[in-house]
Design a protein around this motif. Structure first.
Motif, PDB file in Angstrom:
ATOM      1  N   HIS A  12      18.408 -39.134  -3.096  1.00  0.00           N
ATOM      2  CA  HIS A  12      18.251 -38.300  -2.019  1.00  0.00           C
ATOM      3  C   HIS A  12      18.461 -38.977  -0.606  1.00  0.00           C
ATOM      4  N   ARG A  33      23.385 -43.880 -11.436  1.00  0.00           N
ATOM      5  CA  ARG A  33      23.846 -44.134 -12.699  1.00  0.00           C
ATOM      6  C   ARG A  33      24.773 -43.099 -13.091  1.00  0.00           C
ATOM      7  N   TYR A 145       3.573 -49.573 -12.635  1.00  0.00           N
ATOM      8  CA  TYR A 145       4.410 -49.134 -11.265  1.00  0.00           C
ATOM      9  C   TYR A 145       3.982 -50.035 -10.212  1.00  0.00           C
ATOM     10  N   THR A 175      10.051 -35.889  -3.882  1.00  0.00           N
ATOM     11  CA  THR A 175      11.277 -36.323  -4.520  1.00  0.00           C
ATOM     12  C   THR A 175      11.262 -36.055  -5.811  1.00  0.00           C
ATOM     13  N   LYS A 182      11.508 -37.404 -15.067  1.00  0.00           N
ATOM     14  CA  LYS A 182      11.656 -38.502 -14.698  1.00  0.00           C
ATOM     15  C   LYS A 182      10.317 -39.549 -14.802  1.00  0.00           C
TER      16      LYS A 182
HETATM   17  N1  LIG Z   1       8.571 -40.267  -3.735  1.00  0.00           N
HETATM   18  C1  LIG Z   1       7.520 -40.768  -3.599  1.00  0.00           C
HETATM   19  O1  LIG Z   1       6.362 -40.376  -3.413  1.00  0.00           O
HETATM   20  C2  LIG Z   1       7.639 -42.357  -3.269  1.00  0.00           C
HETATM   21  C3  LIG Z   1       6.488 -43.181  -2.885  1.00  0.00           C
HETATM   22  C4  LIG Z   1       6.624 -44.389  -2.533  1.00  0.00           C
HETATM   23  C5  LIG Z   1       7.687 -44.941  -3.020  1.00  0.00           C
HETATM   24  N2  LIG Z   1       8.805 -44.377  -3.418  1.00  0.00           N
HETATM   25  C6  LIG Z   1      10.029 -45.090  -3.900  1.00  0.00           C
HETATM   26  O2  LIG Z   1      11.089 -44.552  -3.534  1.00  0.00           O
HETATM   27  C7  LIG Z   1      12.126 -45.197  -4.082  1.00  0.00           C
HETATM   28  C8  LIG Z   1      13.172 -43.504  -4.473  1.00  0.00           C
HETATM   29  O3  LIG Z   1      12.437 -42.828  -5.236  1.00  0.00           O
HETATM   30  P1  LIG Z   1      12.377 -41.235  -5.401  1.00  0.00           P
HETATM   31  O4  LIG Z   1      10.988 -40.821  -4.772  1.00  0.00           O
HETATM   32  O5  LIG Z   1      13.561 -40.618  -4.508  1.00  0.00           O
HETATM   33  O6  LIG Z   1      12.459 -40.719  -6.746  1.00  0.00           O
HETATM   34  P2  LIG Z   1      13.617 -40.304  -7.509  1.00  0.00           P
HETATM   35  O7  LIG Z   1      14.013 -38.785  -6.908  1.00  0.00           O
HETATM   36  O8  LIG Z   1      13.146 -40.109  -8.847  1.00  0.00           O
HETATM   37  O9  LIG Z   1      14.826 -41.196  -7.288  1.00  0.00           O
HETATM   38  C9  LIG Z   1      15.066 -42.577  -8.008  1.00  0.00           C
HETATM   39  C10 LIG Z   1      16.405 -43.009  -7.853  1.00  0.00           C
HETATM   40  O10 LIG Z   1      16.350 -44.007  -8.637  1.00  0.00           O
HETATM   41  C11 LIG Z   1      17.464 -44.015  -9.656  1.00  0.00           C
HETATM   42  N3  LIG Z   1      17.360 -45.078 -10.842  1.00  0.00           N
HETATM   43  C12 LIG Z   1      16.263 -45.152 -11.656  1.00  0.00           C
HETATM   44  N4  LIG Z   1      16.685 -46.069 -12.560  1.00  0.00           N
HETATM   45  C13 LIG Z   1      17.693 -46.465 -12.249  1.00  0.00           C
HETATM   46  C14 LIG Z   1      18.375 -47.379 -12.788  1.00  0.00           C
HETATM   47  N5  LIG Z   1      18.125 -48.104 -13.801  1.00  0.00           N
HETATM   48  N6  LIG Z   1      19.848 -47.715 -12.186  1.00  0.00           N
HETATM   49  C15 LIG Z   1      20.253 -46.944 -10.907  1.00  0.00           C
HETATM   50  N7  LIG Z   1      19.462 -46.014 -10.512  1.00  0.00           N
HETATM   51  C16 LIG Z   1      18.509 -45.715 -10.979  1.00  0.00           C
HETATM   52  C17 LIG Z   1      17.314 -42.520 -10.107  1.00  0.00           C
HETATM   53  O11 LIG Z   1      18.648 -42.235 -10.722  1.00  0.00           O
HETATM   54  P3  LIG Z   1      18.625 -41.152 -12.056  1.00  0.00           P
HETATM   55  O12 LIG Z   1      18.699 -39.922 -11.079  1.00  0.00           O
HETATM   56  O13 LIG Z   1      19.843 -41.365 -12.740  1.00  0.00           O
HETATM   57  O14 LIG Z   1      17.435 -41.146 -12.500  1.00  0.00           O
HETATM   58  C18 LIG Z   1      17.247 -41.688  -8.741  1.00  0.00           C
HETATM   59  O15 LIG Z   1      18.359 -41.779  -8.109  1.00  0.00           O
HETATM   60  C19 LIG Z   1      11.800 -45.592  -5.393  1.00  0.00           C
HETATM   61  O16 LIG Z   1      11.739 -46.959  -5.318  1.00  0.00           O
HETATM   62  C20 LIG Z   1      10.295 -45.172  -5.465  1.00  0.00           C
HETATM   63  O17 LIG Z   1       9.449 -46.097  -6.012  1.00  0.00           O
HETATM   64  C21 LIG Z   1       8.567 -43.208  -3.712  1.00  0.00           C
END
Ligand SMILES: NC(=O)c1ccc[n+]([C@@H]2O[C@H](COP(=O)([O-])OP(=O)(O)OC[C@H]3O[C@@H](n4cnc5c(N)ncnc54)[C@H](OP(=O)(O)O)[C@@H]3O)[C@@H](O)[C@H]2O)c1
Length: 276
Positions: A12, A33, A145, A175, A182
């Protein structure tokens, strides 16, 4: 601060609504990845590298060395990669907890460690950790989590030798985190939990793509914080910052509850020291 940002788990990075990369005088390195998922960032000028943060430490060390060699230095690491595991304690296997911590905690440690000598030698560098409100509140059915995200809060506390850390605590952002392919959800097979578990997963699935937070605005804010520009002008950059209207309310309530608890239980809380 112009510089080099390396973004682990970069799905993102801010492509704005018009499809262009938001302009910042930084060179961005995206790591994910699957390289094909990062092509749009490459086309927009970022260097891309393949990295699974659950790989062995040696592979990750090699990728970090490659990352440093591309532009000669890295200024900022964003520990963004993560996924969410949902299920009650009784329904999640030990392996589910291990896998959650392997990505969200040990992956972060494995990516951060090889950058530390580079930051230490230069007496400069910023490490960004992305935590979550669950780490504060402990939402039910979300323990694995929440536990893993709480570790991020603790890891971020370690600042020394010119190395800065920044802890971001986002609310709910739109996201792919909660998308079908996911989010790893286990529906309970235990009668006592069955209804709760079904409702919890259904609620989260409904929340997918209905979250109030805009990830582009979130990333823009992080960029301002690490570059000490824009919103930070004339202000000291905080060590940690919650982001999102929802998180503001929930965290305020939690703080008020905690202050109330401290007052109500003050005598007991202060009663457990050794009598010297
Ligand atoms: N969205 C929310 O509401 C929210 C709230 C609080 C915190 N967060 C945090 O924000 C961060 C970003 O998450 P997001 O919301 O943008 O979710 P997302 O769209 O699912 O993005 C997560 C990213 O992490 C990558 N990833 C997962 N496992 C991995 C691995 N083993 N090696 C390398 N990359 C890996 C995913 O890659 P793939 O595409 O290959 O799976 C994806 O690019 C995370 O730390 C999440 O916990 C999100």
């Amino acid at each position: 601060m112009a510089g080099w940002i390396t973004w682990a788990g970069s799905a993102h990075f801010p492509l704005d609504e018009r499809g262009g990369v938001i302009e910042h005088p930084v060179r961005v390195q995206a790591r994910g990845r699957k390289l094909e998922d990062l092509k749009h960032l490459e086309q927009a000028g970022a260097a891309i590298l393949q990295l699974d943060i659950t790989d062995g430490q040696q592979n990750i060390n090699d990728t970090i060395a490659k990352a440093i060699s591309i532009y000669g230095r890295v200024d900022v690491l964003v520990n963004n990669a993560s996924y969410i595991s949902i299920g009650t304690w009784e329904d999640l296997e030990y392996g589910d907890f291990l896998a959650q911590f392997d990505t969200n905690v040990f992956g972060t440690i494995k990516v951060t460690r090889p950058l530390l000598p580079h930051f230490r030698q230069r007496r400069a560098g910023t490490i960004v950790f992305i935590s979550f409100l669950s780490g504060w509140i402990g939402h039910a059915g979300c323990s694995a989590y929440a536990g893993s995200k709480n570790c991020g809060r603790s890891l971020a506390g370690n600042r020394t030798l010119g190395i800065k850390t920044l802890l971001i605590e986002p609310g709910r952002f739109r996201t792919k985190l909660l998308s079908k392919n996911k989010m790893k959800a286990v529906i309970s097979t235990i009668p006592e939990y069955a209804e709760f578990s079904k409702t919890r997963v259904a609620t989260l699935s409904k929340e997918d793509q209905a979250q109030p937070g805009d990830p582009v605005k979130l990333v823009e804010t992080i960029l301002d914080l690490v570059r000490q520009e824009g919103i930070t002008e004339g202000r000291e950059v905080p060590f940690r910052l919650p982001l999102g209207r929802d998180v503001y309310g929930d965290m305020k309530t939690k703080c008020e509850e905690t202050l109330k608890l401290l007052e109500e239980w003050k005598t007991t809380i202060r009663s457990t020291d050794l009598e010297e």
